[in-house]
Design a protein around this motif. Structure first.
Motif, PDB file in Angstrom:
ATOM      1  N   ILE A  67     -17.868  30.142  66.554  1.00 24.30           N
ATOM      2  CA  ILE A  67     -17.832  29.336  65.339  1.00 24.30           C
ATOM      3  C   ILE A  67     -16.415  29.268  64.775  1.00 24.30           C
ATOM      4  CG2 ILE A  67     -18.588  29.242  62.936  1.00 24.30           C
ATOM      5  CD1 ILE A  67     -21.277  30.181  63.749  1.00 24.30           C
ATOM      6  N   MET A  68     -15.712  30.378  64.817  1.00 25.21           N
ATOM      7  CA  MET A  68     -14.338  30.381  64.308  1.00 25.21           C
ATOM      8  C   MET A  68     -13.405  29.628  65.257  1.00 25.21           C
ATOM      9  SD  MET A  68     -13.834  32.418  61.424  1.00 25.21           S
ATOM     10  CE  MET A  68     -12.802  33.892  61.440  1.00 25.21           C
ATOM     11  N   LEU A  69     -13.484  29.921  66.548  1.00 29.08           N
ATOM     12  CA  LEU A  69     -12.532  29.343  67.506  1.00 29.08           C
ATOM     13  C   LEU A  69     -12.754  27.860  67.729  1.00 29.08           C
ATOM     14  CD1 LEU A  69     -12.459  32.262  70.094  1.00 29.08           C
ATOM     15  CD2 LEU A  69     -10.586  31.569  68.575  1.00 29.08           C
ATOM     16  N   ARG A  70     -13.964  27.367  67.559  1.00 25.27           N
ATOM     17  CA  ARG A  70     -14.241  25.954  67.749  1.00 25.27           C
ATOM     18  C   ARG A  70     -13.772  25.123  66.555  1.00 25.27           C
ATOM     19  NH1 ARG A  70     -17.753  25.155  72.109  1.00 25.27           N
ATOM     20  NH2 ARG A  70     -18.556  23.165  71.346  1.00 25.27           N
ATOM     21  N   SER A  71     -13.434  25.770  65.458  1.00 25.43           N
ATOM     22  CA  SER A  71     -12.925  25.041  64.303  1.00 25.43           C
ATOM     23  C   SER A  71     -11.453  24.697  64.520  1.00 25.43           C
ATOM     24  CB  SER A  71     -13.082  25.875  63.031  1.00 25.43           C
ATOM     25  OG  SER A  71     -12.043  26.834  62.930  1.00 25.43           O
ATOM     26  N   ASP A  72     -10.907  23.922  63.589  1.00 26.11           N
ATOM     27  CA  ASP A  72      -9.479  23.590  63.661  1.00 26.11           C
ATOM     28  C   ASP A  72      -8.643  24.550  62.832  1.00 26.11           C
ATOM     29  OD1 ASP A  72     -10.468  22.722  61.204  1.00 26.11           O
ATOM     30  OD2 ASP A  72      -9.152  20.982  61.103  1.00 26.11           O
ATOM     31  N   MET A  73      -9.263  25.616  62.330  1.00 26.50           N
ATOM     32  CA  MET A  73      -8.568  26.578  61.485  1.00 26.50           C
ATOM     33  C   MET A  73      -8.117  27.816  62.242  1.00 26.50           C
ATOM     34  SD  MET A  73      -8.434  25.594  58.221  1.00 26.50           S
ATOM     35  CE  MET A  73      -8.565  27.005  57.117  1.00 26.50           C
ATOM     36  N   HIS A  88     -14.273  28.505  74.347  1.00 22.21           N
ATOM     37  CA  HIS A  88     -14.687  27.893  73.085  1.00 22.21           C
ATOM     38  C   HIS A  88     -13.489  27.320  72.335  1.00 22.21           C
ATOM     39  CE1 HIS A  88     -18.966  28.901  73.015  1.00 22.21           C
ATOM     40  NE2 HIS A  88     -18.644  30.043  73.581  1.00 22.21           N
ATOM     41  N   ASP A  89     -12.365  27.971  72.440  1.00 22.99           N
ATOM     42  CA  ASP A  89     -11.174  27.517  71.729  1.00 22.99           C
ATOM     43  C   ASP A  89     -10.694  26.166  72.239  1.00 22.99           C
ATOM     44  OD1 ASP A  89      -9.017  27.736  69.918  1.00 22.99           O
ATOM     45  OD2 ASP A  89      -7.733  28.596  71.463  1.00 22.99           O
ATOM     46  N   ILE A  90     -10.753  25.952  73.548  1.00 23.19           N
ATOM     47  CA  ILE A  90     -10.196  24.720  74.131  1.00 23.19           C
ATOM     48  C   ILE A  90     -11.289  23.781  74.655  1.00 23.19           C
ATOM     49  CG2 ILE A  90      -8.011  25.829  74.675  1.00 23.19           C
ATOM     50  CD1 ILE A  90      -8.887  26.028  77.585  1.00 23.19           C
ATOM     51  N   PHE A  91     -12.549  24.073  74.330  1.00 25.51           N
ATOM     52  CA  PHE A  91     -13.684  23.204  74.664  1.00 25.51           C
ATOM     53  C   PHE A  91     -13.830  22.986  76.166  1.00 25.51           C
ATOM     54  CE2 PHE A  91     -12.561  22.119  70.280  1.00 25.51           C
ATOM     55  CZ  PHE A  91     -13.789  22.331  69.661  1.00 25.51           C
ATOM     56  N   GLU A 472     -10.744  13.443  65.001  1.00 27.92           N
ATOM     57  CA  GLU A 472      -9.647  13.481  64.030  1.00 27.92           C
ATOM     58  C   GLU A 472      -8.962  14.841  64.016  1.00 27.92           C
ATOM     59  OE1 GLU A 472      -9.102  13.484  59.160  1.00 27.92           O
ATOM     60  OE2 GLU A 472     -11.002  12.841  60.059  1.00 27.92           O
ATOM     61  N   VAL A 473      -9.739  15.895  63.847  1.00 30.32           N
ATOM     62  CA  VAL A 473      -9.116  17.211  63.622  1.00 30.32           C
ATOM     63  C   VAL A 473      -8.551  17.809  64.899  1.00 30.32           C
ATOM     64  CG1 VAL A 473     -10.583  17.651  61.623  1.00 30.32           C
ATOM     65  CG2 VAL A 473     -11.283  18.526  63.865  1.00 30.32           C
ATOM     66  N   PHE A 474      -9.030  17.375  66.066  1.00 26.43           N
ATOM     67  CA  PHE A 474      -8.485  17.881  67.330  1.00 26.43           C
ATOM     68  C   PHE A 474      -7.555  16.859  67.987  1.00 26.43           C
ATOM     69  CE2 PHE A 474     -12.692  20.081  66.995  1.00 26.43           C
ATOM     70  CZ  PHE A 474     -12.169  21.310  66.639  1.00 26.43           C
ATOM     71  N   PRO A 484      -2.382  24.817  73.207  1.00 24.94           N
ATOM     72  CA  PRO A 484      -2.914  24.250  74.450  1.00 24.94           C
ATOM     73  C   PRO A 484      -3.945  23.162  74.183  1.00 24.94           C
ATOM     74  CG  PRO A 484      -2.725  26.623  74.642  1.00 24.94           C
ATOM     75  CD  PRO A 484      -2.386  26.296  73.221  1.00 24.94           C
ATOM     76  N   THR A 485      -4.002  22.185  75.073  1.00 23.63           N
ATOM     77  CA  THR A 485      -4.828  21.000  74.886  1.00 23.63           C
ATOM     78  C   THR A 485      -6.267  21.357  74.564  1.00 23.63           C
ATOM     79  OG1 THR A 485      -3.443  19.751  76.406  1.00 23.63           O
ATOM     80  CG2 THR A 485      -5.658  18.899  75.992  1.00 23.63           C
ATOM     81  N   ARG A 486      -6.800  20.702  73.522  1.00 27.27           N
ATOM     82  CA  ARG A 486      -8.209  20.818  73.191  1.00 27.27           C
ATOM     83  C   ARG A 486      -8.941  19.707  73.941  1.00 27.27           C
ATOM     84  NH1 ARG A 486      -5.823  25.061  71.729  1.00 27.27           N
ATOM     85  NH2 ARG A 486      -6.751  26.232  70.032  1.00 27.27           N
ATOM     86  N   ASN A 487      -9.863  20.092  74.790  1.00 29.01           N
ATOM     87  CA  ASN A 487     -10.563  19.117  75.625  1.00 29.01           C
ATOM     88  C   ASN A 487     -11.818  18.618  74.921  1.00 29.01           C
ATOM     89  OD1 ASN A 487      -8.985  19.515  78.316  1.00 29.01           O
ATOM     90  ND2 ASN A 487      -9.489  21.584  77.633  1.00 29.01           N
TER      91      ASN A 487
END
Length: 515
Positions: A67-73, A88-91, A472-474, A484-487
């Motif tokens: 939940i934390m890593l999938r956010s933009d924060m 989870h961080d980079i989808f 928008e946020v990613f 690193p790229t968010r997929n």
């Protein structure tokens, strides 16, 4: 004899601390109508259901990481951390991601843990039905607690996975083993019914806010309505709480820091529902891991052992946060003491340990864990309270609903109450000029205020999902653009994969798109 279990991955009978004064014992395998069920038995069962909140598989670690890593924060700091977190961080989440379900240690995964909350609630309701007649309201209050925690678990599950098997106290083992995915609309109907029942029968207020009262049920009802875009209902529910703040014994805490202070938060009127860690380690299952994941190696500001530099805000999150906003001071460590007493700026955090990233780290949890001497082993043995719902969020729910309904004056009023608290700091000095009051608040203004006020409290990802803000946020202007790229793929990533083991064991389950 039925074992009465839900889903093949579910592990029953875990023993762990629930609230400050409640412990879970293993639940009997006998059906309630085949054994003696008294009030103590039922209280033990419902305590076990709530005990899952403090498990490492829930927000402390298993679910808290995604939940934390999938956010933009929040993004990965330590590049050597486990791949299951980086996914989870980079989808790039695989369907077999072990944080969701690890067949070798299912009790440490959040899919079975959430269903274990459901299982404990359902067993409680079955036992309540078998109780001898009690004093008026006793059985209903216990049922209210059971239905609250069931609704709370399903509220996470439906937002994370979409259609899910909905299992209530009437479901048999045979039915559960082949339960199909229940449509989202039906799941939400049941969640609302449970919170409505809890609101009717729970007490107005409790001294121990690790147990829900009417305000908790009402606040989550308002949150559910907001998530569903039912803004008039969200407005009605949230403003009802605001109007009954005296009855519910609620108010904004004057000092924002006290909400995240292990001792002071116990005396605050702002918390509505919390996880109450009790500095007890049961087989490494009931620890406050969030302090360790958000702290960093070599830091001795709060306790000698520091943390692990895993969940770290993107630099832009810190840089764009207005100076003078007291919440920025509470939320971040931009310098730290090492074990020799030297003050190290965030640009040199890696000098303490090469696994640290040179960005400001989250201090809400490390500081809270360090407020009491029990917080050793990277802050994990803490007495922290995780804020699952607090009065400021109710104000923001009301503000967002009001903005949607065109009641901008009311939205302004509620946002500015929160901003005034931030300007006043800890109350010992002159108020800051930031953040300034808002006039003519828009929905975007409210979402931004939620991002700041509720930063790092497991809310942002759900806001991104319900408002479909992922692109928008990613995107190139997002906070994490330099990382690193968010997929991120909106056709896939607003939902998580159903564990393949469940699909293998249950022919009526299907997979979410893209997995």
């Amino acid at each position: 004899m039925k074992a009465y279990k839900y889903l093949f991955a579910l592990i029953l009978g875990l023993s762990m601390v629930a609230c400050s004064d409640l412990e879970e014992n293993a639940i009997s395998e006998l059906e309630p109508d085949e054994r003696v069920v008294d009030l103590q038995t039922v209280e033990t069962t419902i305590a076990g259901a709530y005990g899952n909140l403090s498990a490492r598989a829930f927000l402390s670690r298993g679910l808290g990481l995604p939940i934390m890593l999938r956010s933009d924060m929040v993004a990965i700091g330590n590049p050597t951390t486990a791949a299951e977190r980086i996914e989870h961080d980079i989808f790039t989440v695989s369907a077999t991601n072990p944080l969701i379900l690890n067949p070798s240690n299912p009790e440490r995964s959040f899919w079975p843990r959430l269903y274990q909350m459901v299982r404990g609630a359902n067993e409680t309701l079955r036992e309540v039905a078998a109780l001898e007649e009690q004093n008026p309201g006793v059985s209903e209050e216990i049922a209210g607690r059971a239905r609250f925690i069931r609704a709370y678990a399903y509220y996470h599950l439906v937002r994370l996975f979409g259609d899910i098997p909905y299992l209530d106290e009437k479901i048999t083992t045979a039915e559960a083993s082949v339960a199909p995915r229940t449509p989202v609309e039906t799941v939400y109907e049941n969640i609302i019914a449970d919170f409505e029942y809890a609101k009717e029968w729970l007490p107005d207020s409790r001294a121990n806010r690790a147990l829900p009262g009417k305000a908790a049920a009402s606040a989550f009802l308002a949150s559910v309505y907001l998530t569903r875009g039912e803004y008039q209902l969200a407005y009605n529910e949230a403003t009802d709480i605001i109007n009954k703040a005296g009855t519910y014994n609620l108010a904004l805490e004057p000092d924002y820091r006290n909400i995240f202070h292990a001792e002071n938060t116990n005396f605050s009127l702002e918390p509505i529902f919390v996880i109450d860690f009790v500095a007890t380690n049961i087989n490494d299952e009931s620890r406050d891991y969030l302090a360790a994941f958000t702290g960093f190696f070599g830091q001795a500001t709060y306790y000698p052992s520091g943390g692990w530099s895993v969940m770290v805000p993107a630099q832009k999150v810190y840089d764009t946060w207005e100076d003078g906003d007291y919440r920025k001071d509470v939320c971040f460590d931009d310098e730290a003491l090492d074990n020799s007493g030297n003050l190290i700026p965030f640009t040199a955090f890696s000098s303490l340990d090469g696994r640290n990233t040179n960005r400001p780290h989250i201090s809400k949890y490390t500081a809270m864990a360090g407020d009491l001497p029990q917080a050793n082993t990277s802050g994990r043995d803490s007495e922290s309270n995780y804020q699952l719902m607090r009065y400021a969020e109710v104000l923001l729910i009301a503000a967002e609903a009001a903005a949607e309904l065109g009641n901008t004056a009311e939205a302004d009023q509620w946002i500015n109450m929160i901003r005034e608290r931030a300007r006043n700091g800890d109350g010992t000095g002159a108020p800051s000029a930031a953040p300034a009051n808002i006039s003519g608040a828009t929905v975007e203004d409210v979402l931004e205020e939620r991002r700041l006020e509720l930063a790092f409290e497991h809310k942002r990802w759900y806001d991104i999902v319900r408002r479909k803000m992922g692109n928008e946020v990613f995107g190139p202007n997002g906070f994490e653009a330099e990382l690193p790229t968010r997929n991120f793929d909106p056709s896939r990533d607003y939902l998580l994969p159903i564990p393949p083991l469940e699909i293998t064991n249950n022919p009526n389950l299907t997979q979410n798109p893209g997995y």
